[in-house]
Design a protein around this motif. Structure first.
Motif, PDB file in Angstrom:
ATOM      1  N   TYR A  75       0.817  -1.210   0.000  1.00 37.16           N
ATOM      2  CA  TYR A  75       0.000   0.000   0.000  1.00 37.16           C
ATOM      3  C   TYR A  75       0.853   1.264   0.000  1.00 37.16           C
ATOM      4  CZ  TYR A  75      -3.806  -3.187   1.180  1.00 37.16           C
ATOM      5  OH  TYR A  75      -4.713  -4.209   1.153  1.00 37.16           O
ATOM      6  N   THR A  94      -5.041   1.009  -3.328  1.00 33.00           N
ATOM      7  CA  THR A  94      -5.338  -0.411  -3.526  1.00 33.00           C
ATOM      8  C   THR A  94      -4.702  -0.989  -4.780  1.00 33.00           C
ATOM      9  OG1 THR A  94      -7.395   0.167  -4.666  1.00 33.00           O
ATOM     10  CG2 THR A  94      -7.514  -0.207  -2.288  1.00 33.00           C
ATOM     11  N   ASN A  96      -1.975  -2.289  -5.798  1.00 31.81           N
ATOM     12  CA  ASN A  96      -0.700  -2.895  -5.440  1.00 31.81           C
ATOM     13  C   ASN A  96      -0.845  -4.412  -5.471  1.00 31.81           C
ATOM     14  OD1 ASN A  96      -1.185  -3.899  -2.470  1.00 31.81           O
ATOM     15  ND2 ASN A  96      -2.024  -1.809  -2.550  1.00 31.81           N
ATOM     16  N   TYR A  98      -0.040  -6.737  -3.200  1.00 30.91           N
ATOM     17  CA  TYR A  98      -0.552  -7.393  -1.997  1.00 30.91           C
ATOM     18  C   TYR A  98      -2.073  -7.295  -1.918  1.00 30.91           C
ATOM     19  CZ  TYR A  98      -1.283  -8.538   2.912  1.00 30.91           C
ATOM     20  OH  TYR A  98      -1.729  -9.107   4.077  1.00 30.91           O
ATOM     21  N   HIS A  99      -2.631  -6.159  -2.249  1.00 28.28           N
ATOM     22  CA  HIS A  99      -4.089  -5.993  -2.177  1.00 28.28           C
ATOM     23  C   HIS A  99      -4.780  -6.933  -3.162  1.00 28.28           C
ATOM     24  CE1 HIS A  99      -7.837  -3.862  -1.351  1.00 28.28           C
ATOM     25  NE2 HIS A  99      -8.076  -3.903  -2.650  1.00 28.28           N
ATOM     26  N   ARG A 100      -4.242  -7.046  -4.353  1.00 37.87           N
ATOM     27  CA  ARG A 100      -4.846  -7.958  -5.333  1.00 37.87           C
ATOM     28  C   ARG A 100      -4.771  -9.397  -4.858  1.00 37.87           C
ATOM     29  NH1 ARG A 100      -3.388  -6.221 -11.574  1.00 37.87           N
ATOM     30  NH2 ARG A 100      -4.573  -4.253 -11.611  1.00 37.87           N
ATOM     31  N   ILE A 103      -7.375  -9.927  -1.993  1.00 40.13           N
ATOM     32  CA  ILE A 103      -8.757  -9.997  -2.484  1.00 40.13           C
ATOM     33  C   ILE A 103      -9.009 -11.336  -3.162  1.00 40.13           C
ATOM     34  CG2 ILE A 103     -10.391  -8.978  -4.100  1.00 40.13           C
ATOM     35  CD1 ILE A 103      -9.989  -7.368  -1.558  1.00 40.13           C
TER      36      ILE A 103
END
Length: 355
Positions: A75, A94, A96, A98-100, A103
């Protein structure tokens, strides 16, 4: 009991998530190596002079975009070069990696393999088809054999000391040595070729009937299961034997003998349940032991299971497969700990779960 169980479950899930997140973030620091391994032919042609560096850089960017490595890692990130000496952090939102990943993980998607472009879940499922029967059968046989053998040793038969010496000797042998001894003895045409040494991964391509394929499958599992069982059996047996010997010296065991109860009944009806408590802890710890052992036996006996899959993924920088393996192993560890809690409560009703 419900609230302590829920709290323990939540803490374990958070621990598994933190471990998988750490593996994910650390693995993406080596993203350049993963990209280079995805372009072995092209990089070799550039080094040989048959391709231009510009084309190589363009191909590298295409691969990074395909692997999802073109986005920032987290992030917030700090630029590599800054116009001032003071470091500045940039908020990426969002958008990035890690966020993907997080999710997709919540949706049950473990990602795509860097090496084969196949879904990680499919690769893990295929590998588990070989590893689960291997480790599950070995764990079941080791526990049952340890219970039966420890009960007999606690009765102090004449063969007690020789069997204990053999168990200590087997326990001192490394797993790869034991597996190689079994392979060279029972799968060697120069000695005894009773079992096949390799070829289980080719079983799906054979045209034999289902009964013949089942026989072949079982023959391939005999030596690996034997190696894992013999590795875990001595520690379980010796621990349970020592616990039984301690329980048989207690006052309630002496009282049971004074009432005329036979020694076998004293062991089975009184001492065994109390002696099981430390063994239950060992059974819960069987999972990491068998997972590590599966890597050895799958390499020695050429089995296409989880051990070989994770070893190949580590060698090939296939990080989505590694992270998926960590999550799967952590989830199995969670289930084993919960099973140990239930077994503790069954073995000694005085134990109550504490928050």
């Amino acid at each position: 009991m419900g609230r302590p169980l829920l709290g323990r479950l939540l803490r374990t899930v958070l621990a598994v998530w933190a471990l998988a997140s750490a593996v994910f973030l650390l693995s993406r620091n080596d993203a350049n190596t993963a990209t280079l391994l995805a372009l072995p032919d092209f990089s070799a042609s550039v080094m040989a002079g048959s391709g231009s560096s510009t084309d190589y850089v363009a191909a590298q960017r295409v691969v990074q975009r395909r692997l999802g490595l073109d986005l920032p890692l987290f992030y917030a990130s700090r630029p590599h070069s800054s116009p001032t000496n003071t470091p500045r952090w940039h908020w990426n939102g969002t958008q990035n990696q890690y966020h993907r990943w997080l999710i997709r993980l919540m949706r049950g998607d473990l990602g795509t393999s860097f090496r084969t472009a196949q879904p990680v879940a499919n690769r893990l499922y295929q590998a588990l088809g070989f590893t689960l029967p291997l480790t599950g059968t070995a764990a079941l046989l080791a526990v049952l054999a340890a219970l039966a053998l420890a009960r007999r040793l606690a009765a102090k038969p004449w063969w007690q000391q020789p069997v204990r010496a053999v168990l200590v000797a087997v326990h001192a042998l490394p797993l790869f040595v034991l597996a190689l001894l079994l392979l060279l003895t029972f799968a060697n045409p120069a000695v005894v070729a009773w079992f096949p040494a390799y070829g289980l991964d080719q079983l799906a391509t054979t045209e034999a009937d289902s009964w013949s394929r089942t026989q072949t499958y079982l023959l391939h599992l005999v030596l690996p299961v034997t190696a894992l069982t013999l590795t875990t059996l001595p520690e379980l047996t010796l621990q349970l034997d020592a616990a039984l010997a301690q329980e048989l010296r207690t006052d309630y065991a002496t009282t049971a003998r004074a009432k005329g109860l036979a020694e076998e009944n004293v062991i089975r009806r009184h001492a065994l349940r109390n002696a099981l408590l430390p063994t239950i802890t060992q059974v819960a710890d069987l999972l990491p032991i068998l997972v590590a052992g599966a890597l050895v036996v799958e390499v020695v006996f050429a089995l296409p299971g989880m051990g070989r899959l994770l070893a190949d993924a580590a060698a090939g920088r296939d990080y989505p497969v590694l992270v998926g393996g960590v999550l799967l192993t952590g989830a199995a560890r969670l289930l084993s700990l919960l099973l140990a809690d239930f077994l503790y409560f069954w073995a000694d009703p005085r134990i109550r779960w504490q928050s």
